[in-house]
Design a protein around this motif. Structure first.
Motif, short mmCIF file in Angstrom:
data_model
loop_
_atom_site.label_atom_id
_atom_site.label_comp_id
_atom_site.label_asym_id
_atom_site.label_seq_id
_atom_site.Cartn_x
_atom_site.Cartn_y
_atom_site.Cartn_z
N LEU A 21 0.20 -7.38 -1.79
CA LEU A 21 -0.16 -5.96 -1.75
C LEU A 21 1.02 -5.09 -1.32
CD1 LEU A 21 -3.78 -6.17 -0.30
CD2 LEU A 21 -3.12 -5.60 -2.65
N VAL A 22 1.79 -5.56 -0.35
CA VAL A 22 2.98 -4.81 0.10
C VAL A 22 3.94 -4.66 -1.08
CG1 VAL A 22 5.03 -4.91 1.57
CG2 VAL A 22 2.79 -5.40 2.55
N ASP A 23 4.14 -5.73 -1.82
CA ASP A 23 5.02 -5.68 -2.99
C ASP A 23 4.45 -4.76 -4.08
OD1 ASP A 23 7.35 -6.62 -4.50
OD2 ASP A 23 5.86 -7.65 -5.75
N HIS A 24 3.17 -4.90 -4.32
CA HIS A 24 2.51 -4.11 -5.37
C HIS A 24 2.59 -2.61 -5.09
CE1 HIS A 24 -0.35 -3.19 -8.57
NE2 HIS A 24 -0.96 -2.40 -7.71
N TYR A 25 2.43 -2.21 -3.84
CA TYR A 25 2.43 -0.80 -3.47
C TYR A 25 3.79 -0.30 -3.00
CZ TYR A 25 -2.55 -0.67 -4.22
OH TYR A 25 -3.79 -0.72 -4.82
N GLY A 26 4.82 -1.09 -3.17
CA GLY A 26 6.17 -0.63 -2.89
C GLY A 26 6.52 -0.56 -1.42
N GLY A 27 5.88 -1.38 -0.62
CA GLY A 27 6.20 -1.43 0.81
C GLY A 27 4.99 -1.12 1.68
N TRP A 28 5.26 -1.16 2.98
CA TRP A 28 4.19 -0.94 3.95
C TRP A 28 3.62 0.47 3.87
CZ3 TRP A 28 1.98 -4.91 6.19
CH2 TRP A 28 2.70 -6.09 6.37
N LYS A 29 4.48 1.47 3.58
CA LYS A 29 3.99 2.84 3.49
C LYS A 29 2.95 2.98 2.38
CE LYS A 29 7.26 6.14 5.26
NZ LYS A 29 8.21 7.20 4.94
N GLY A 30 3.26 2.38 1.25
CA GLY A 30 2.33 2.44 0.12
C GLY A 30 1.01 1.76 0.42
N LEU A 31 1.09 0.60 1.05
CA LEU A 31 -0.14 -0.11 1.43
C LEU A 31 -0.91 0.69 2.48
CD1 LEU A 31 -2.04 -2.49 1.21
CD2 LEU A 31 -0.56 -3.74 2.80
N GLY A 32 -0.17 1.30 3.41
CA GLY A 32 -0.82 2.12 4.44
C GLY A 32 -1.53 3.33 3.87
N ARG A 33 -1.05 3.84 2.74
CA ARG A 33 -1.75 4.97 2.08
C ARG A 33 -3.05 4.49 1.44
NH1 ARG A 33 3.59 6.74 1.00
NH2 ARG A 33 3.68 5.58 -0.96
N GLN A 34 -3.07 3.25 0.99
CA GLN A 34 -4.27 2.70 0.36
C GLN A 34 -5.34 2.33 1.39
OE1 GLN A 34 -4.79 2.56 -3.01
NE2 GLN A 34 -2.88 3.71 -3.02
N ILE A 35 -4.88 1.72 2.48
CA ILE A 35 -5.78 1.32 3.57
C ILE A 35 -5.17 1.85 4.86
CG2 ILE A 35 -6.87 -0.58 4.81
CD1 ILE A 35 -6.46 -2.31 2.33
N SER A 36 -5.76 2.89 5.37
CA SER A 36 -5.19 3.55 6.54
C SER A 36 -5.62 2.84 7.84
CB SER A 36 -5.62 5.01 6.58
OG SER A 36 -5.00 5.67 7.67
N ILE A 37 -4.87 1.80 8.18
CA ILE A 37 -5.08 1.13 9.45
C ILE A 37 -3.74 1.01 10.15
CG2 ILE A 37 -7.22 -0.10 8.93
CD1 ILE A 37 -5.66 -2.53 8.15
N LYS A 38 -3.80 1.05 11.46
CA LYS A 38 -2.61 1.14 12.29
C LYS A 38 -1.58 0.03 12.01
CE LYS A 38 -1.55 2.14 17.10
NZ LYS A 38 -2.12 2.32 18.42
N CYS A 39 -2.04 -1.19 11.76
CA CYS A 39 -1.10 -2.30 11.57
C CYS A 39 -0.27 -2.14 10.30
CB CYS A 39 -1.82 -3.64 11.60
SG CYS A 39 -2.90 -3.97 10.20
N PHE A 40 -0.68 -1.26 9.38
CA PHE A 40 0.10 -0.99 8.17
C PHE A 40 0.95 0.27 8.31
CE2 PHE A 40 -3.40 -3.10 5.40
CZ PHE A 40 -2.97 -4.35 5.78
N ASN A 41 0.63 1.12 9.27
CA ASN A 41 1.30 2.42 9.37
C ASN A 41 2.22 2.59 10.58
OD1 ASN A 41 0.19 3.68 7.00
ND2 ASN A 41 -1.76 3.72 8.06
N GLU A 42 2.04 1.82 11.62
CA GLU A 42 2.88 1.95 12.81
C GLU A 42 3.55 0.62 13.13
OE1 GLU A 42 0.90 3.74 16.14
OE2 GLU A 42 -0.14 5.18 14.85
N ASN A 43 4.86 0.57 12.95
CA ASN A 43 5.65 -0.64 13.17
C ASN A 43 5.04 -1.85 12.45
OD1 ASN A 43 7.51 0.69 14.88
ND2 ASN A 43 6.06 0.49 16.57
N PRO A 44 4.85 -1.75 11.15
CA PRO A 44 4.18 -2.82 10.42
C PRO A 44 5.03 -4.09 10.32
CG PRO A 44 5.04 -1.22 8.87
CD PRO A 44 5.28 -0.67 10.25
N SER A 45 4.36 -5.20 10.40
CA SER A 45 4.98 -6.50 10.16
C SER A 45 3.89 -7.45 9.69
CB SER A 45 5.64 -7.05 11.43
OG SER A 45 4.67 -7.47 12.35
#
Length: 74
Positions: A21-45
């Motif tokens: 999903l990270v690859d499909h959406y072009g990184g953590w920011k893209g995935l974070g826009r799809q699913i707005s949860i903290k682990c994808f939007n703040e210091n994601p790993s």
């Protein structure tokens, strides 16, 4: 066993799903826009995301549902 043949998540590890999903959406920011949860939007790993998703069934369900939507479109 027959049930699993129709299950798109069968044999898929959570880390592989997240990486896909990270690859499909072009990184953590893209995935974070799809699913707005903290682990994808703040210091994601990957590690922090796995920890959170394994402890939080509703969030894991959202990730799995998004993965199924993405692979069904292909």
């Amino acid at each position: 066993m027959q049930e699993q043949l129709n299950n798109p998540l069968h044999g898929k590890r959570l880390d592989a799903i997240i990486e896909y999903l990270v690859d499909h959406y072009g990184g953590w920011k893209g995935l974070g826009r799809q699913i707005s949860i903290k682990c994808f939007n703040e210091n994601p790993s990957l590690k922090s995301s796995l920890t959170f998703l394994r402890k939080t069934p509703w969030a894991r369900q959202k990730v799995e549902e998004l993965y199924i939507q993405v692979i069904n479109k292909k």
